[in-house]
Design an enzyme around this catalytic site. Structure first.
Site, PDB file in Angstrom:
ATOM      1  N   TRP A 192      39.819  36.292  37.672  1.00 19.31           N
ATOM      2  CA  TRP A 192      39.757  36.843  36.316  1.00 19.31           C
ATOM      3  C   TRP A 192      39.551  35.722  35.296  1.00 19.31           C
ATOM      4  CZ3 TRP A 192      39.004  40.024  32.504  1.00 19.31           C
ATOM      5  CH2 TRP A 192      39.593  39.767  31.258  1.00 19.31           C
ATOM      6  N   ASP A 347      35.451  35.176  50.554  1.00 18.79           N
ATOM      7  CA  ASP A 347      36.310  35.715  49.502  1.00 18.79           C
ATOM      8  C   ASP A 347      36.246  37.240  49.556  1.00 18.79           C
ATOM      9  OD1 ASP A 347      37.487  36.539  47.094  1.00 18.79           O
ATOM     10  OD2 ASP A 347      36.702  34.817  45.979  1.00 18.79           O
TER      11      ASP A 347
END
Length: 402
Positions: A192, A347
């Site tokens: 984020w 990821d």
């Protein structure tokens, strides 16, 4: 994912929960690290206007903002840079900044008070910062600024959703920069934090000297669907099933909406249970090799409540961005700023498709794929690339491109 401070109490039905107990600001240390290159960075208080680099007269930087630009292609430099995390350092100053009638942010500075400023933007949203975040930066060269975003970590009110949007956070970054009297700074963000770093830089490119990003996340529908609607479940079915089974079958058409209902329940026990399950799902998928220490953080009432409530709030609202591809649509605004993108090949939280899309839209940014890593910044290969990226920027700023 970052740790947070203990919560005093969670027994309230308010969207803004009681303030946590916080430590008083840290007093400046009597012994501070030596400046890496003293002549480059005079005291901020002695400056009139922007920092000036020796390299300006060589046209290697824009003297108005001295961005580390694409004029210097560091990926082609035949140099060896440090790739090891730096030793732990303590802040030399810290405090609290009132940014609205509701919110107060915790901030801290460590490293060299006269060094090149860098701001660390934590992930989540909702995770807060931790002492280990300082270790990516050479403390003799960098003036390291960490802060907890609204509702996170030591910022107050804890887990608060009111006046908590991407645009509020971007404004907060600017308020903090002005409060600390920093003309411009390097921006560093992962997960984020990469989203926030990109949006902030696109709105304030003249304040940014360089950008380092990790685990790219742009809050597009396909990214949210991947993680919350069954995509990542194909790789972590054992972690997914408890997350799925907490929601009744008739509500499983949209897990973000279903969890939002429970994370905002008037029943605080329901909130707490939903928060732990939401957080544990992410903690179980954040590393290539699962980290038991990371997974246990889902059981922390304080951490999980802020992490889950704020994260879900942002995801439900698509990051408050005006379009699905807002960040990609605005890449031209930062194309001139030197940047490094670090991405773990495996990821699962922020799959490589997003970093790849950003790389194609922004080929001027150096793109580093770590072949044996997942999402977490603590993974060896990712940490090494992040440290090396900061070292490259340090080299350019110290040597004027020589």
């Amino acid at each position: 994912m970052r740790s947070a401070s203990p919560l005093l109490s969670t027994r309230t039905s308010h969207s803004c929960l009681p303030h946590p107990i916080v430590a008083p600001p840290i007093s400046p240390s009597s012994s501070l690290p030596r400046l890496f290159r003293p002549s480059l960075f005079p005291s901020p208080n002695s400056l009139s206007g922007r920092y000036k680099l020796h390299a300006c007269h060589k046209n290697l930087f824009s003297c108005g903002a001295h961005q580390v630009t694409a004029l210097m292609d560091l990926s082609n430099q035949p140099l060896e840079f440090n790739r090891n995390l730096y030793s732990h350092v303590e802040p030399y100053s810290s405090g609290f900044l009132k940014v609205s009638k509701i919110h107060t942010l915790y901030w801290e500075q460590s490293g060299n008070p006269h060094g090149h400023p860098v701001v660390f933007l934590h992930g989540g949203p909702g995770s807060g910062t931790s002492p280990s975040n300082r270790r990516f930066f050479n403390p003799e060269f960098y003036r390291i600024i960490l802060f907890d975003q609204r509702g996170s970590g030591r910022s107050t009110p804890h887990a608060c959703l009111e006046e908590n949007t991407t645009w509020d956070l971007v404004d907060d970054i600017e308020k903090l920069r002005e409060h600390l009297e920093i003309p411009e700074w390097q921006v560093f963000g992962g997960s984020w934090g990469s989203t926030l770093a990109l949006v902030y830089s696109q709105l304030h490119p003249e304040k940014v000297t360089g950008i380092i990003l990790r685990g790219i996340f742009m809050l597009r529908k396909k990214e949210l669907d991947w993680f919350y609607e069954g995509g990542a479940a194909a790789i972590f079915p054992d972690a997914w099933e408890p997350f799925r089974d907490f929601i009744p079958e008739e509500e499983r058409d949209n897990f973000i909406v279903a969890y939002n209902k429970r994370l905002n329940s008037a029943d605080m026990d329901v909130q707490a249970k939903a928060a732990k399950i939401w957080t544990t799902w992410e903690m179980m998928t954040a590393n290539l090799i699962q980290s038991e220490e990371n997974i246990k953080r889902g059981e922390d009432d304080t951490f999980s409540l802020a992490f889950a409530r704020i994260e879900n709030h942002y995801f439900l609202n698509k990051g408050f961005l005006p379009s699905n591809s807002y960040i990609l649509e605005n890449v031209d605004k930062i194309r001139h700023i030197k940047a490094v993108i670090v991405q773990g090949r495996y990821d699962v939280c922020c799959p490589m498709m997003s970093a790849w899309d950003l790389h194609k839209a922004w080929p001027e940014a150096e793109f580093k794929v770590v072949a044996d890593a997942g999402h977490s910044a603590s993974e060896v290969g990712i940490a090494a690339e992040l440290v090396a990226a900061n070292e490259k920027f340090k080299y350019v700023l110290s040597n004027g491109g020589a």
